[in-house]
Design an enzyme around this catalytic site. Structure first.
Site, PDB file in Angstrom:
ATOM      1  N   GLN A 103      37.098  45.413  37.186  1.00 22.09           N
ATOM      2  CA  GLN A 103      35.801  45.133  37.790  1.00 22.09           C
ATOM      3  C   GLN A 103      35.840  45.300  39.302  1.00 22.09           C
ATOM      4  O   GLN A 103      36.904  45.485  39.900  1.00 22.09           O
ATOM      5  CB  GLN A 103      35.367  43.708  37.422  1.00 22.09           C
ATOM      6  N   HIS A 105      33.339  43.889  42.965  1.00 22.58           N
ATOM      7  CA  HIS A 105      32.214  43.094  43.467  1.00 22.58           C
ATOM      8  C   HIS A 105      31.609  43.774  44.691  1.00 22.58           C
ATOM      9  O   HIS A 105      32.338  44.346  45.512  1.00 22.58           O
ATOM     10  CB  HIS A 105      32.670  41.688  43.855  1.00 22.58           C
ATOM     11  N   GLU A 122      37.189  37.409  47.629  1.00 25.83           N
ATOM     12  CA  GLU A 122      37.885  36.309  46.975  1.00 25.83           C
ATOM     13  C   GLU A 122      39.382  36.367  47.249  1.00 25.83           C
ATOM     14  O   GLU A 122      39.898  37.358  47.766  1.00 25.83           O
ATOM     15  CB  GLU A 122      37.627  36.340  45.463  1.00 25.83           C
ATOM     16  N   HIS A 180      39.795  45.491  40.627  1.00 28.06           N
ATOM     17  CA  HIS A 180      40.844  44.528  40.282  1.00 28.06           C
ATOM     18  C   HIS A 180      40.676  44.013  38.858  1.00 28.06           C
ATOM     19  O   HIS A 180      39.612  44.131  38.256  1.00 28.06           O
ATOM     20  CB  HIS A 180      40.805  43.338  41.249  1.00 28.06           C
ATOM     21  N   ARG A 200      31.268  45.300  35.953  1.00 31.50           N
ATOM     22  CA  ARG A 200      32.339  45.532  34.978  1.00 31.50           C
ATOM     23  C   ARG A 200      32.507  47.034  34.775  1.00 31.50           C
ATOM     24  O   ARG A 200      31.564  47.720  34.386  1.00 31.50           O
ATOM     25  CB  ARG A 200      31.984  44.819  33.663  1.00 31.50           C
TER      26      ARG A 200
END
Length: 326
Positions: A103, A105, A122, A180, A200
């Site tokens: 996936q 972001h 993150e 990642h 995804r």
């Protein structure tokens, strides 16, 4: 206005197709009737899953209501000016009994344009790793969008992705745009921007209990991906006992690891931010303003900006992630 104090929140448990049992067996958190718990959300301002206070006079109040009432007293003046009534961080534990989907972001700009949301940068701290566990972070070679699409469509995407063998204590910083996945056998603590937007890319052709494959976001991901290759995807640091060890600094959070076998005093009075403690090992009592707050492995504590000097007392030692916005 009620006086603020160190806050614990009720854990939000998430059933996931790839989840397992380590939230219960390793972190000793009871997720009840869920077949498998893939994630717990420990501190969340995400609108669909806002955390609720578990301790003290503010018990039962939501994080959103607290922020609206207390503003910079809760999060700090500069943080409130920047994020307003949206709590900026989401703290999770993740148990991958199977590989998560590959996936990516979006960053703030793309997320704002498409979803009126923050992006999602993150970091991961590996709490426990089965032998042979690995994860994917970034590309193993320089690629462009055309090469990426060819590899994806031919079923050979993993040929160009960077896979890392991992062990407990490993740290990975994942800026928005980095492709990642968390691999099978990993238990991870995650600090991230407040966002639940995931594109995804590939899900290993898995199906749910009704035989349906999960939705992919192939087209949406193209503009979100950072196609560059970087020299190192792991966050290198040297573990040290009884000292604060710096792990990650970015515009969205700063995180240190504190691995202590003795008591320690912390002075946060110079901070213009809340502070979050995530207990990874052991236990301690945080003492503030004549009150004591017990914290054990698998628990988190939010220290409002008004909480300045605290004592951390321990008999068996502790390891915590300490995060704030600099």
């Amino acid at each position: 206005m009620s006086t603020l104090y160190p806050l614990k929140f009720k854990t939000i448990y998430k059933d996931k197709i790839w989840g397992g049992q380590k939230i219960k067996t390793y972190l000793h958190k009871d997720f009840g009737d869920l077949p498998n718990c893939g994630e717990t959300w420990e501190i969340s301002g995400v609108k669909s899953d806002v955390s609720v206070v578990e301790n003290g006079a503010l018990q039962g109040q939501s994080l959103a209501a607290l922020l609206e009432e207390h503003k910079d007293a809760l999060v700090g003046k500069s943080v409130y000016e920047r994020f307003g009534n949206e709590f900026p961080l989401l703290v999770k534990f993740i148990d991958a009994n199977e590989d998560l989907s590959i996936q990516v972001h979006p960053d703030d700009e793309l997320a704002r344009k498409r979803h009126n949301s923050f992006g999602k940068t993150e970091m991961w701290y590996v709490i426990e790793a089965d032998p042979g566990s690995s994860l994917i972070a970034g590309f193993s070679e320089e690629v462009d969008e055309k090469t990426y699409v060819e590899k994806l469509n031919s079923g050979n995407l993993t040929d160009i992705l960077n896979r890392e063998d991992v062990k407990a204590g490993d740290v990975f910083f994942l800026p928005a745009g980095r492709v990642h996945t968390i691999g099978k056998g990993l238990l991870i603590a995650e600090i991230q921007q407040t966002s639940d937007i995931t594109y995804r890319i590939y899900d290993f052709d898995r199906v749910d209990d009704k035989g349906n494959k999960r939705e992919l976001h192939t087209e949406e991901a193209l503009a979100a991906i950072d196609y560059k290759k970087y020299p190192n995807y792991r966050t290198d640091y040297t573990p040290v006992k009884n000292e604060d060890v710096h792990l990650v600094s970015c515009p969205y959070f700063t995180t240190n690891v504190m691995d202590y076998t003795e008591n320690v005093s912390k002075d946060y009075s110079a901070f213009d931010s809340f502070v979050i403690h995530v207990c990874l090992e052991g236990s301690y009592e945080l003492q503030y303003n004549g009150e004591s707050y017990a914290v054990k492995m698998g628990e988190c504590l939010l220290l409002p900006n008004t909480v300045d000097k605290v004592e951390l007392k321990t008999s068996q030692g502790f390891k915590i992630l300490e995060s704030y916005i600099a």
